[in-house]
Motif scaffolding. Structure first.
Motif, PDB file in Angstrom:
ATOM      1  N   ILE A 126       4.072   1.716  -0.936  1.00  0.00           N
ATOM      2  CA  ILE A 126       4.826   1.929  -2.171  1.00  0.00           C
ATOM      3  C   ILE A 126       3.909   2.452  -3.272  1.00  0.00           C
ATOM      4  O   ILE A 126       4.268   3.378  -4.024  1.00  0.00           O
ATOM      5  CB  ILE A 126       5.526   0.625  -2.628  1.00  0.00           C
ATOM      6  N   ASN A 127       2.725   1.875  -3.388  1.00  0.00           N
ATOM      7  CA  ASN A 127       1.800   2.348  -4.414  1.00  0.00           C
ATOM      8  C   ASN A 127       1.347   3.784  -4.147  1.00  0.00           C
ATOM      9  O   ASN A 127       1.202   4.584  -5.085  1.00  0.00           O
ATOM     10  CB  ASN A 127       0.589   1.419  -4.506  1.00  0.00           C
ATOM     11  N   VAL A 183       0.846  -1.207   0.000  1.00  0.00           N
ATOM     12  CA  VAL A 183       0.000   0.000   0.000  1.00  0.00           C
ATOM     13  C   VAL A 183       0.881   1.256   0.000  1.00  0.00           C
ATOM     14  O   VAL A 183       0.650   2.192  -0.780  1.00  0.00           O
ATOM     15  CB  VAL A 183      -0.932  -0.007   1.235  1.00  0.00           C
ATOM     16  N   VAL A 196       4.205   5.967  -5.291  1.00  0.00           N
ATOM     17  CA  VAL A 196       4.296   6.042  -6.754  1.00  0.00           C
ATOM     18  C   VAL A 196       3.199   6.953  -7.312  1.00  0.00           C
ATOM     19  O   VAL A 196       3.457   7.850  -8.132  1.00  0.00           O
ATOM     20  CB  VAL A 196       4.200   4.634  -7.375  1.00  0.00           C
ATOM     21  N   LEU A 197       1.983   6.728  -6.857  1.00  0.00           N
ATOM     22  CA  LEU A 197       0.852   7.509  -7.385  1.00  0.00           C
ATOM     23  C   LEU A 197       0.926   8.968  -6.936  1.00  0.00           C
ATOM     24  O   LEU A 197       0.526   9.869  -7.680  1.00  0.00           O
ATOM     25  CB  LEU A 197      -0.468   6.863  -6.962  1.00  0.00           C
TER      26      LEU A 197
END
Lengths: 280, 351
Positions: A16-17, A14, A20-21
């Motif tokens: 890391i995403n 969760v 990134v986003l």
């Protein structure tokens, strides 16, 4: 699995995403850093990208990587992007030393249809004049003349209008030198050292080996104009017709670059040539 | 007690039974019937408990079947991971960006939860290992495709994220396949980061094998942190780390041009050839001293590889080929005699 490890793994995915986003959102925040309207010349759509095993669509960014670069990407610019000139010059006797120098990351200013493009077109016109003179001097037949001229004319119509103009390790410094955000895009690239040796004279220059992002993903809502286009035919050296074949770009693509100098496709529209091509 | 300890205990029991049978046949020792029955009954009870609690291999047939199941689990994980990759690539172009992102993020989360559920329902962890590997593959797909969709500049940090994920799976379930995947990703991150210390762009980290020597050495140091609950992990870190070091040395011993060192290529190659012999010999000695059989095997393998490549350099161009291979074989026999002598000397010392 211990609950602790499971929770940590879930949290890692969760987190890391989110990172990134969040980076993507930051890149696309505020006004675009640059916004260029490119055409099929600069962003090629190759059918192989949409074969049966991969339904995704990408456009490949094309730019003139050699023309004029050796005039401005000199030792001064090499030093600007972080190469140690003293270290480079001390091994002048060993040619392989330069071949194995590691690349660096830098930022390049790409100019769209500017002075470099005009200069290149003038060179092609001069080439056409040279070919015409060859026929006058009976060094070339009329058929060969037409064939060679049609190749050069098609090159003028189809070649990318993007030219690399300058380089720096600091993108903001580069943008200050090229403030027009509709004509100049600042993009990240990988650069290497090139060299020329004439007797005792060693000349060092830079090469832009690749742009770090040169394939642009096309989201679903932008794909429709391209889906009906047939594959583009390109002239080879051997089957060039004697009549000049008109080559027109079939679509335009608005590309934005964001705060992290990463691009995205904003819009795609068919040109008149593209609409005509879809009807055939 | 962990599964490995239970398996060792089972192996001890079988070894004891075999040795007792040998002693009885040789007339050295015969247990009284009551004692024999008591010992047999005690061992049978232990074997039953270990089989129920840890699902260890109680017989030779069990052990062979376990190996087969491990191989099948590995191949199954590879196949399902490939299926997920190709399935997504086939249909992703027909999905909007938000749907793509949701699927990419949810896939590793759901597979993690499935791994957790399955692990509570089996003792052997073969299906758990398969699901854990597929969860790792889906996380790789997650970050890779987000990079493609949003045209993100490539970064070595992705290796760190993948490595951390794989290591959490490995340590959470005591699984070796995710451990190997985690070590590979962490090594990629370390080598790329070491490469950037010289100012170069990270993607070219493979152009300098010394990056892997440093990364491999750092990985080999991990067992300094005690691994009591994971006794086999320590050995794998050492072997994997030094495998990377040896491969890097082997490359540099034959192709010195791609070294960081500013000497001539010939000098660099000589240096790494000598370095390779010294390191492999040192690893063999260290492995014998510390009872690390994996390290001894690794060191011996690369010692022979370095030797053979050197002999190739010296002899291949001018020596008749039959003679070249004959000499290699004789050298291998000579090494066998030497190693047998070392082994018998150690046995005398131990006695």
């Amino acid at each position: 699995m211990k609950n602790r490890h499971l929770q940590m793994a879930l949290a890692l995915v969760v987190l890391i995403n989110i990172l990134v986003l969040a980076g993507v959102a930051y890149n696309r925040s505020n006004e675009p850093e640059a916004s260029l309207v490119l055409t099929e010349r600069e962003l090629g759509y190759y059918r192989s990208y949409r074969d049966d095993e991969n339904s995704g669509m990408s456009l490949s960014l094309d730019w003139n990587r050699y023309y004029g670069i050796d005039e401005w990407f000199d030792e001064g610019k090499l030093a600007t992007v972080g190469f140690d000139l003293e270290h480079l010059r001390q091994n002048g006797a060993d040619w392989s030393f330069y071949q194995r120098q590691l690349p660096r990351k830098a930022y390049v200013a790409l100019e769209l249809e500017g002075e470099a493009w005009s200069s290149w077109v003038n060179d092609q016109d001069a080439e056409i004049s040279r070919i015409q003179k060859l026929e006058l001097n009976e060094e070339l037949t009329a058929e060969d003349r037409m064939r060679q001229i049609s190749r050069v004319r098609e090159k003028i119509q189809s070649t990318s209008r993007l030219f690399a103009m300058d380089i720096d390790s600091d993108p903001e410094r580069l943008r200050q030198r090229y403030p027009d955000r509709t004509r100049y895009a600042v993009v990240s690239a990988e650069v290497r050292v090139g060299y020329e040796r004439n007797d005792d004279d060693l000349k060092l220059y830079g090469r832009i080996s690749q742009l770090l992002v040169d394939n642009l993903h096309v989201p679903l809502d932008g794909q429709t104009p391209l889906l009906g286009l047939p594959a583009r035919e390109y002239l080879s050296s051997y089957d060039a017709p004697t009549e000049v074949r008109e080559w027109y770009p079939r679509y335009t693509v608005t590309v934005n670059w964001g705060q992290r100098y990463e691009p995205w496709v904003e819009a795609i529209e068919l040109t008149a040539a593209g609409i005509e091509a879809t009807k055939r | 007690m962990q599964k490995d300890d239970a398996q060792k205990r089972v192996d001890q029991i079988h070894a004891f039974r075999d040795e007792l049978m040998q002693l009885e046949s040789a007339g050295v020792l015969t247990l009284h019937e009551d004692d024999a029955r008591q010992v047999r009954s005690y061992h049978d009870q232990l074997l039953g408990e270990y089989s129920d609690q840890f699902d260890v291999d109680v017989t030779g047939a069990d052990r062979q079947l376990s190996w087969g199941m491990r191989i099948v689990s590995f191949l199954g994980a590879l196949a399902i991971s490939a299926a997920i990759f190709f399935f997504f690539y086939r249909f992703w172009g027909d999905l909007s960006t938000p749907v793509q992102v949701v699927i990419l993020v949810l896939a590793p989360l759901l597979l993690l939860l499935a791994t957790g559920v399955v692990s509570t329902r089996e003792k052997t962890l073969y299906f758990t290992s398969l699901l854990a590997s597929v969860a790792f593959a889906s996380f790789v797909l997650n970050l890779s495709l987000l990079g493609v969709i949003f045209n993100i500049t490539p970064s070595q940090n992705a290796f760190l994220a993948w490595g951390a994920f794989a290591l959490l799976l490995a340590y959470g379930y005591n699984l070796r396949l995710p451990l190997v995947a985690g070590m590979a990703c962490v090594m990629g991150y370390l080598a790329a980061t070491v490469g950037t210390w010289s100012g170069c762009y990270w993607i070219s980290f493979g152009e300098r094998p010394e990056n892997f020597i440093i990364a491999g050495f750092l990985l080999a140091l991990v067992p300094i942190i005690p691994h009591r609950k994971y006794p086999k992990f320590a050995g794998q870190y050492r072997v994997f780390g030094f495998l990377a070091i040896f491969i890097a040395i082997l490359i540099l011993a034959n192709y010195g041009q791609i070294s960081y060192l500013s000497w001539s290529s010939a000098h660099i190659e000589y240096f790494y050839q000598v370095f390779g012999f010294v390191v492999s010999g040192g690893i063999i000695a260290l492995g014998i001293r510390r009872h690390w059989p994996g390290m001894v095997n690794l060191g011996a393998t690369f010692f022979v590889l370095f030797l053979y490549t050197k002999l190739y350099d010296w002899w291949w161009d001018w020596m008749p080929k039959y003679l070249f291979f004959l000499l290699l074989g004789l050298i291998a026999i000579g090494l066998l005699f030497a190693m047998r002598r070392i082994r018998s000397t150690r046995q005398e010392v131990t006695a």
